[in-house]
Design a protein around this motif. Structure first.
Motif, PDB file in Angstrom:
ATOM      1  N   GLY A  33      54.976  57.505  24.025  1.00  0.00           N
ATOM      2  CA  GLY A  33      56.004  57.750  23.021  1.00  0.00           C
ATOM      3  C   GLY A  33      57.375  57.347  23.534  1.00  0.00           C
ATOM      4  O   GLY A  33      58.138  56.639  22.879  1.00  0.00           O
ATOM      5  N   ILE A  34      57.692  57.782  24.763  1.00  0.00           N
ATOM      6  CA  ILE A  34      58.973  57.422  25.359  1.00  0.00           C
ATOM      7  C   ILE A  34      59.037  55.916  25.560  1.00  0.00           C
ATOM      8  O   ILE A  34      60.050  55.270  25.263  1.00  0.00           O
ATOM      9  CB  ILE A  34      59.157  58.135  26.708  1.00  0.00           C
ATOM     10  N   SER A  35      57.944  55.358  26.091  1.00  0.00           N
ATOM     11  CA  SER A  35      57.908  53.913  26.317  1.00  0.00           C
ATOM     12  C   SER A  35      58.200  53.168  25.022  1.00  0.00           C
ATOM     13  O   SER A  35      59.014  52.247  24.981  1.00  0.00           O
ATOM     14  CB  SER A  35      56.531  53.486  26.837  1.00  0.00           C
ATOM     15  N   GLY A  36      57.519  53.601  23.958  1.00  0.00           N
ATOM     16  CA  GLY A  36      57.698  52.935  22.671  1.00  0.00           C
ATOM     17  C   GLY A  36      59.132  53.065  22.171  1.00  0.00           C
ATOM     18  O   GLY A  36      59.742  52.096  21.719  1.00  0.00           O
ATOM     19  N   SER A  49      61.357  50.860  24.134  1.00  0.00           N
ATOM     20  CA  SER A  49      61.180  49.443  23.818  1.00  0.00           C
ATOM     21  C   SER A  49      61.817  49.107  22.464  1.00  0.00           C
ATOM     22  O   SER A  49      62.250  47.984  22.246  1.00  0.00           O
ATOM     23  CB  SER A  49      59.693  49.087  23.807  1.00  0.00           C
ATOM     24  N   ARG A  50      61.895  50.079  21.583  1.00  0.00           N
ATOM     25  CA  ARG A  50      62.512  49.812  20.289  1.00  0.00           C
ATOM     26  C   ARG A  50      64.028  49.914  20.338  1.00  0.00           C
ATOM     27  O   ARG A  50      64.740  49.062  19.811  1.00  0.00           O
ATOM     28  CB  ARG A  50      61.968  50.790  19.238  1.00  0.00           C
ATOM     29  N   HIS A  51      64.522  50.953  21.000  1.00  0.00           N
ATOM     30  CA  HIS A  51      65.961  51.222  20.907  1.00  0.00           C
ATOM     31  C   HIS A  51      66.771  50.743  22.086  1.00  0.00           C
ATOM     32  O   HIS A  51      67.979  50.642  22.011  1.00  0.00           O
ATOM     33  CB  HIS A  51      66.183  52.726  20.711  1.00  0.00           C
ATOM     34  N   LEU A  52      66.109  50.488  23.197  1.00  0.00           N
ATOM     35  CA  LEU A  52      66.855  50.040  24.369  1.00  0.00           C
ATOM     36  C   LEU A  52      66.504  48.597  24.715  1.00  0.00           C
ATOM     37  O   LEU A  52      66.695  48.160  25.835  1.00  0.00           O
ATOM     38  CB  LEU A  52      66.564  50.937  25.575  1.00  0.00           C
ATOM     39  N   SER A  53      65.971  47.874  23.735  1.00  0.00           N
ATOM     40  CA  SER A  53      65.473  46.537  24.059  1.00  0.00           C
ATOM     41  C   SER A  53      66.601  45.572  24.414  1.00  0.00           C
ATOM     42  O   SER A  53      66.347  44.478  24.890  1.00  0.00           O
ATOM     43  CB  SER A  53      64.660  45.977  22.889  1.00  0.00           C
ATOM     44  N   ILE A  66      68.437  46.110  26.800  1.00  0.00           N
ATOM     45  CA  ILE A  66      68.314  46.022  28.266  1.00  0.00           C
ATOM     46  C   ILE A  66      67.050  45.207  28.537  1.00  0.00           C
ATOM     47  O   ILE A  66      65.963  45.584  28.094  1.00  0.00           O
ATOM     48  CB  ILE A  66      68.183  47.422  28.885  1.00  0.00           C
ATOM     49  N   PRO A  67      67.185  44.073  29.250  1.00  0.00           N
ATOM     50  CA  PRO A  67      66.049  43.145  29.327  1.00  0.00           C
ATOM     51  C   PRO A  67      64.742  43.784  29.790  1.00  0.00           C
ATOM     52  O   PRO A  67      63.683  43.491  29.231  1.00  0.00           O
ATOM     53  CB  PRO A  67      66.524  42.094  30.335  1.00  0.00           C
ATOM     54  N   ILE A  68      64.835  44.676  30.797  1.00  0.00           N
ATOM     55  CA  ILE A  68      63.563  45.165  31.335  1.00  0.00           C
ATOM     56  C   ILE A  68      62.832  46.069  30.347  1.00  0.00           C
ATOM     57  O   ILE A  68      61.638  46.306  30.483  1.00  0.00           O
ATOM     58  CB  ILE A  68      63.751  45.923  32.681  1.00  0.00           C
ATOM     59  N   PHE A  69      63.544  46.587  29.351  1.00  0.00           N
ATOM     60  CA  PHE A  69      62.890  47.471  28.391  1.00  0.00           C
ATOM     61  C   PHE A  69      62.351  46.736  27.168  1.00  0.00           C
ATOM     62  O   PHE A  69      61.809  47.348  26.257  1.00  0.00           O
ATOM     63  CB  PHE A  69      63.847  48.588  27.945  1.00  0.00           C
ATOM     64  N   LYS A  70      62.558  45.424  27.148  1.00  0.00           N
ATOM     65  CA  LYS A  70      62.049  44.653  26.023  1.00  0.00           C
ATOM     66  C   LYS A  70      60.543  44.486  26.185  1.00  0.00           C
ATOM     67  O   LYS A  70      60.028  44.462  27.288  1.00  0.00           O
ATOM     68  CB  LYS A  70      62.720  43.266  26.007  1.00  0.00           C
ATOM     69  N   VAL A  71      59.852  44.388  25.079  1.00  0.00           N
ATOM     70  CA  VAL A  71      58.419  44.088  25.176  1.00  0.00           C
ATOM     71  C   VAL A  71      58.084  42.919  24.277  1.00  0.00           C
ATOM     72  O   VAL A  71      58.665  42.756  23.209  1.00  0.00           O
ATOM     73  CB  VAL A  71      57.537  45.300  24.789  1.00  0.00           C
ATOM     74  N   ALA A  72      57.130  42.107  24.725  1.00  0.00           N
ATOM     75  CA  ALA A  72      56.699  40.962  23.924  1.00  0.00           C
ATOM     76  C   ALA A  72      55.626  41.395  22.943  1.00  0.00           C
ATOM     77  O   ALA A  72      55.582  40.922  21.813  1.00  0.00           O
ATOM     78  CB  ALA A  72      56.183  39.858  24.837  1.00  0.00           C
ATOM     79  N   THR A  73      54.754  42.272  23.384  1.00  0.00           N
ATOM     80  CA  THR A  73      53.728  42.806  22.496  1.00  0.00           C
ATOM     81  C   THR A  73      53.987  44.289  22.326  1.00  0.00           C
ATOM     82  O   THR A  73      54.560  44.904  23.215  1.00  0.00           O
ATOM     83  CB  THR A  73      52.328  42.612  23.116  1.00  0.00           C
ATOM     84  N   PRO A  74      53.594  44.869  21.235  1.00  0.00           N
ATOM     85  CA  PRO A  74      53.918  46.284  21.027  1.00  0.00           C
ATOM     86  C   PRO A  74      53.079  47.236  21.879  1.00  0.00           C
ATOM     87  O   PRO A  74      53.241  48.448  21.773  1.00  0.00           O
ATOM     88  CB  PRO A  74      53.652  46.485  19.538  1.00  0.00           C
ATOM     89  N   PHE A 114      50.281  37.927  35.074  1.00  0.00           N
ATOM     90  CA  PHE A 114      51.452  37.348  34.445  1.00  0.00           C
ATOM     91  C   PHE A 114      52.691  38.104  34.906  1.00  0.00           C
ATOM     92  O   PHE A 114      52.787  39.313  34.733  1.00  0.00           O
ATOM     93  CB  PHE A 114      51.282  37.430  32.912  1.00  0.00           C
ATOM     94  N   ILE A 115      53.623  37.381  35.515  1.00  0.00           N
ATOM     95  CA  ILE A 115      54.844  38.041  35.975  1.00  0.00           C
ATOM     96  C   ILE A 115      55.800  38.182  34.804  1.00  0.00           C
ATOM     97  O   ILE A 115      56.229  37.193  34.219  1.00  0.00           O
ATOM     98  CB  ILE A 115      55.521  37.239  37.090  1.00  0.00           C
ATOM     99  N   SER A 116      56.093  39.423  34.461  1.00  0.00           N
ATOM    100  CA  SER A 116      56.960  39.634  33.314  1.00  0.00           C
ATOM    101  C   SER A 116      58.031  40.637  33.672  1.00  0.00           C
ATOM    102  O   SER A 116      57.752  41.630  34.347  1.00  0.00           O
ATOM    103  CB  SER A 116      56.114  40.149  32.133  1.00  0.00           C
ATOM    104  N   PRO A 117      59.258  40.402  33.269  1.00  0.00           N
ATOM    105  CA  PRO A 117      60.311  41.387  33.557  1.00  0.00           C
ATOM    106  C   PRO A 117      60.207  42.613  32.663  1.00  0.00           C
ATOM    107  O   PRO A 117      60.933  43.578  32.863  1.00  0.00           O
ATOM    108  CB  PRO A 117      61.592  40.602  33.286  1.00  0.00           C
ATOM    109  N   HIS A 118      59.342  42.569  31.675  1.00  0.00           N
ATOM    110  CA  HIS A 118      59.272  43.694  30.732  1.00  0.00           C
ATOM    111  C   HIS A 118      58.326  44.751  31.276  1.00  0.00           C
ATOM    112  O   HIS A 118      57.120  44.722  31.037  1.00  0.00           O
ATOM    113  CB  HIS A 118      58.792  43.199  29.370  1.00  0.00           C
ATOM    114  N   ILE A 119      58.887  45.726  31.963  1.00  0.00           N
ATOM    115  CA  ILE A 119      58.027  46.653  32.695  1.00  0.00           C
ATOM    116  C   ILE A 119      57.321  47.653  31.787  1.00  0.00           C
ATOM    117  O   ILE A 119      56.377  48.300  32.199  1.00  0.00           O
ATOM    118  CB  ILE A 119      58.834  47.426  33.759  1.00  0.00           C
TER     119      ILE A 119
END
Lengths: 419, 330, 277
Positions: free
Chosen positions: B155-158, B161-165, B167-175, B265-270
């Motif tokens: 829940g927190i992660s989601g 990812s929605r509201h702090l995206s 900030i690059p590291i909090f962005k997600v490519a897939t939900p 896959f190296i991704s900055p989106h942790i």
């Protein structure tokens, strides 16, 4: 201060014994009264309501953890603001900091209680006699009824044997190393101490692959429980060495001196005086080391490998172990296996807890004098250690590192002996 | 009664200490030799760990060259060999950093509680609880994390990812936000709290009482006293405690394997699902990939060994040089 | 009661180490001591005659305790400690290489400032610990324990609690237990390093009585800061003094009544009359 009036019955002349003064209840100076507790409670409640409204009604978030996090942040802010209205800013900051520190500690307590309680809750329900009498030779993962056909006796046997052998090698080696570091001293103590410290941070998986690499190199038999014992030995050694050294260090140097002054040899001094004095502390150190070894999983993957059948011979063939079986169950998330995982986790945790409690109880046993016991305890629980060693004796102790470096002196021939 | 009293004037010939001779019994010499030999054996052991991993892992480097560190994947069988630890090293570092970010504040708060705040009677109990937290098997942490922690944390992660995206590291490519490096780091962070807390507590408890009382006598509040006296005094110890925790986080295997779904896959989106660590690589692929695969994993083990050893040695060097570290062994 | 060495490890190859039994005289000649290269004791020569009580007095830091520890080779346990000179036990130099350190210490016992009974051993085992360490067997252990504790003036207090741990006793009792422990190996000399400084007056009196009782069988050398005590218990007295930045030396030594009654050196007179130190 009020004095107690003499009782009216004694009207005679003889001077009264000094009248006992009424002793009031001991004063307990506090800065934190009921009003402050009220503010605390009010802040908790109002922040809860506020966050509840925002969290569930406005932003439509989910997850209890997120809610708790937001509630906590709101509470801290609210509490600080309200407290500044009552006391000054510094005091408000102090109280808020206290709340942060206390929650940090209770978070740890909460997590430990949560894990222990959760595993117990889930595990006890699935405990079954089969678990303790059967192995997994009839294991069919897809079987719905799997819980009634298999057990983890083979894993219990494996864990006991592997950890037992590891402790049987590891504890004597660790105690001898600690004796070297603290009692023998001399060349090499620094580097050995540094290496032992560095080894205590060795990832358990590295111990596993190391033992495996020896196995590859020497290409003796493949997996066996004994190899797991070797890996666990590498993990037990540094922690038991360090704690034992710590315990030996607080054995008063005066005892070593007394023993040597009676004409004891160094070995006798260590064997008959130092080690018995430190015994309960060493038992605690060993049991804690063993308790941690019981739960190690990663090194077993490469050494004992796991086995669905009972193998009581630790020196030949793959052998199961409790953490390894549990690891396999967790990775196969089918309904019945999860139940099995809970039950196994409970057995494993119970084993760790028993060792842990045993370590605490035996560490408290009456084998040493009160003062020394207090100091032993303070080392095993180092928070109380701030008092430091009050023993300036040159033998042993923190200050005089190479304690038994006994040197002999012969007279200098150049000096005239008598006038 | 004849008493010989002879005082020696300072003008006499310079005195020299007598020569030193060893008159230990044979038994004591054997005892000392045995203890010393056992102590040295730990040195040999550490050396052997490095040596064996190097000898057994080297052939993999022979095949892959230094691309071992710039390749992500584990393909050791077949014509195209493609294996390396780049993504694993990246994931290892991310997990360790997340773990430190989560674990350090809690651990330091716990240590402060134990040394400065806890009532006398609560203290031994709380210390036992912290020790117990260190003794809980990592496989049980993993089990707990996947069934209890993760469902509540996604829940927190989601939300992040929605509201702090932005900030690059909090962005997600897939939900998908479960089985991520972030959640793995969270679990490992919980697991390293007891290590950091117990070392820090030990350092804090060595703060000279005089300095603490001096600050309090000047009217400082408890938190001000901690900020001005305890924390500066314990800084070296705290740094090395954190490094020690980092070493532990880098090497954590089982809990990470249970949580993290492997992806090279190296991704900055942790927050995003998937990732890998060195320890996970070794544990998951052990037994696969033939002889070369084993060699590659052993070399990966050597890398992990070298990194954690370096961090632990640095930690002990820092603590022994700091003011608070004089009496502390890590 | 006779002690017999049963283990051949205890016999020294070249020379018979223990010439006779009973109290022995001790003579120190030109003893110097260093700590980490710093001279702390210079040219101390002192005879401690058989069956007497010798008191070493002087202000703190003048090398009394160092000297005492040199007398039974405890000095060399301190890292960085060195020494020169000789100490003769009935004519045998304990630093000449004929006696091992362990043999020397068995012949020259020691009682420390702070009582240090072995906390993991019972009272009974504490008394016998010296014999156990040296692997000496004794025909009647109970009798030896009783005799040793009686000499130390502790028997009546502990005869019914032999199995209790040594640490369970009071401070004064612990110190007397340590004396009993030292006496049980039948040393020829007993060194006492401020044995009463940590004790209450009653216990101190008991220990002074003990010293008077045992002086026939064992030569006693005692370091004390208490002038009255030195006067009460000792036959011979040696006054140590260290001038600023100089090593400690013996200023004056002689029969106690002379040292306290008519000392030749002014500094001795000042010290024993409490004018400094």
């Amino acid at each position: 201060m009020t004095t107690l009036a003499p009782t009216s019955s004694s009207t005679a002349a003889p001077p009264l014994p000094p009248t006992p003064r009424r002793i009031g209840a001991p004063l307990r100076p506090r800065d934190f009264g009921w009003a402050d507790a009220g503010i605390l409670a009010a802040s908790l409640l109002s922040s809860f309501l506020l966050v509840w409204v925002v969290f569930y009604q406005v932003t439509l978030l989910s997850g209890i953890f997120g809610f708790l996090l937001c509630w906590y942040a709101a509470f801290l802010a609210l509490y600080w603001v309200v407290t500044t209205q009552v006391v000054d800013r510094q005091a408000a900051t102090d109280r808020t900091a206290t709340v942060v520190v206390v929650t940090g500690a209770f978070l740890v307590l909460g997590i430990v209680a949560f894990i222990v309680g959760w595993v117990t809750w889930k595990g006890v329900g699935h405990l079954h006699t089969n678990l303790f009498v059967k192995d997994m030779s009839h294991f069919v993962p897809a079987d719905r009824n799997v819980l009634h056909q298999i057990g983890v006796l083979h894993a219990i046997v494996g864990t006991v044997e592997q950890v037992g052998i590891a402790a049987a090698i590891g504890v004597p080696v660790a105690v001898t190393t600690a004796v070297f570091l603290n009692e023998v001293g001399g060349r090499g103590t620094r580097i050995v101490r540094t290496v032992v410290t560095a080894m205590s941070g060795l990832p358990s998986i590295v111990a596993g692959v190391f033992v495996y690499s020896i196995l590859v190199e020497t290409s003796v038999s493949r997996y066996s429980g004994f190899l797991a014992s070797l890996a666990l030995f590498i993990l037990i050694l540094p922690s038991v060495t360090r704690t034992t050294e710590e315990v030996l260090r607080i054995v008063p140097g005066g005892l070593r001196e007394a023993s040597l002054a009676l004409g004891a040899s160094e070995f006798r001094t260590v064997w008959s005086v130092v080690l018995p004095t430190a015994r309960s502390g060493m038992i605690t150190a060993s049991l804690l080391g063993i308790a941690i070894a019981v739960g190690e999983t990663a090194p077993l993957i490469f050494t004992s490998f796991g086995n669905n059948n009972m193998n009581v011979n630790p020196f030949h063939g793959a052998q199961a172990a409790l953490p390894l079986v549990l690891y396999d169950f967790v990775r196969q998330p089918q309904g019945a296996l999860i139940d099995l995982a809970y039950a196994t986790a409970f057995i494993l945790l119970a084993l760790v807890l028993i060792l842990f409690v045993l370590a605490r109880v035996l560490g408290r046993q009456r084998s040493t004098s009160g003062a020394l016991r207090a100091r032993l305890r303070s080392v095993l629980r180092p928070s109380a250690r701030s008092g430091g060693s009050e023993n300036p004796s040159p033998v042993g102790g923190r200050a005089g590192r190479p304690p038994l470096e006994i040197l002999t002196v012969s007279p200098n021939p150049k000096e005239p002996l008598l006038p | 009664m004849a008493i010989a009293t002879e005082t020696v004037g300072p003008g006499r010939a310079p005195l020299t200490p007598a020569t030193i001779r060893n008159d230990r019994r044979k038994g004591d010499r054997v005892f000392r030799g045995f203890a010393r030999g056992t102590g040295y054996a730990t040195l040999v052991l550490l050396f052997l760990i490095g040596l064996f991993l190097f000898i057994e892992g080297w052939p993999a480097i022979h095949v892959a060259g230094w691309h071992f560190f710039t390749t992500s994947g584990f393909q050791t069988i077949g014509k195209t060999k493609h294996f390396g630890v780049e993504a694993s090293l990246y994931g290892t570092v991310v997990v360790a950093l997340v773990a430190l970010a989560v674990g350090t504040p809690v651990a330091i708060a716990t240590a402060l509680f134990l040394t400065e705040y806890a009532p006398r009677r609560l203290r031994p109990f709380m210390i036992a609880v912290v020790d117990l937290a260190a003794a809980i098997p990592s496989v049980i942490y993993g089990l707990w994390a996947i069934y209890e922690l993760q469902p509540n944390v996604v829940g927190i992660s989601g939300w992040m990812s929605r509201h702090l995206s932005w900030i690059p590291i909090f962005k997600v490519a897939t939900p998908q936000v479960n089985a991520s490096l972030f959640i793995a780091g969270l679990v490992v962070g919980i697991m390293i709290v007891p290590i950091i807390a117990s070392v820090t507590r030990e350092v804090f408890s060595l703060t000279p009482p005089g300095e603490k009382e001096g600050a309090l006598a000047l009217g400082a509040t408890r938190s001000a006293m901690i900020r001005r006296v305890v924390l500066p005094f314990g800084r070296g110890g705290m740094i090395s405690a954190v490094m020690l925790g980092m070493g532990r986080a880098l090497g954590e295997t089982i809990a990470v394997v249970i949580i993290l779904s492997e992806s090279f896959f190296i991704s900055p989106h942790i927050l995003q699902s998937g990732g890998t660590t060195v320890a996970q690589l070794i544990a998951v692929h052990f037994g696969q990939g033939g002889r070369l695969g084993t060699q590659a994993l052993l070399f990966a083990g050597l890398v992990l060994f070298a990194v954690t050893l370096a961090i632990n040695l640095a930690a002990s060097a820092i603590v022994s040089r700091s003011r608070s570290g004089a009496g502390v062994d890590l | 009661m006779t002690l017999t060495a049963t283990n051949d490890r205890n016999t020294v190859s070249d020379v018979q180490p223990t010439p006779g039994t009973g109290a022995a005289g001790l003579v120190a000649r030109e003893v110097c001591a260093w700590f980490s290269g710093r001279l702390v004791l210079e040219g101390v020569t002192l005879a401690m005659p058989r069956s007497t009580v010798t008191a070493l007095i002087g202000p703190s830091g003048c090398g009394k305790s160092t000297f005492l520890r040199i007398l039974n080779r405890m000095h060399e346990l301190v890292p960085g400690a060195q020494l020169a000179g000789s100490v003769e036990l009935d004519g045998t130099d304990i630093y000449a290489g004929r006696l091992r350190a362990t043999d020397t210490r068995r012949n020259i016992g020691m009682v420390f400032q702070k009582p240090n009974p072995f906390p993991a051993m019972s009272i009974y085992d504490n008394v016998l610990s010296g014999l156990k360490f040296s692997r000496i067997s004794v025909s009647d252990r109970d009798a030896l324990v009783e005799v040793s504790l009686t000499k130390a003036g502790l028997w009546n207090e502990v005869k019914n609690r032999m199995r209790e741990l040594g640490g369970a006793l009071s401070g004064g009792q612990q110190q007397r237990l340590c004396i009993a422990r030292a006496l049980a190996v039948e040393p020829r000399v007993l060194l006492m390093d401020e044995p009463c400084s940590a004790l209450d007056p009653t216990s101190t009196a008991r220990i002074e009585q003990t010293i008077a009782d045992i002086a026939d069988e064992v030569t006693v050398v005692i370091v004390t800061h208490n002038m009255q005590q030195a006067q009460r218990v000792s036959d011979v007295c040696a006054f140590f003094l260290a001038a600023e930045n100089e090593p400690g030396r013996i200023i004056e030594a002689g029969p106690t009544d002379v040292i306290f009654g008519s000392p030749t050196d002014e500094r001795t007179s000042d010290y024993v009359h409490g004018r400094f130190g």
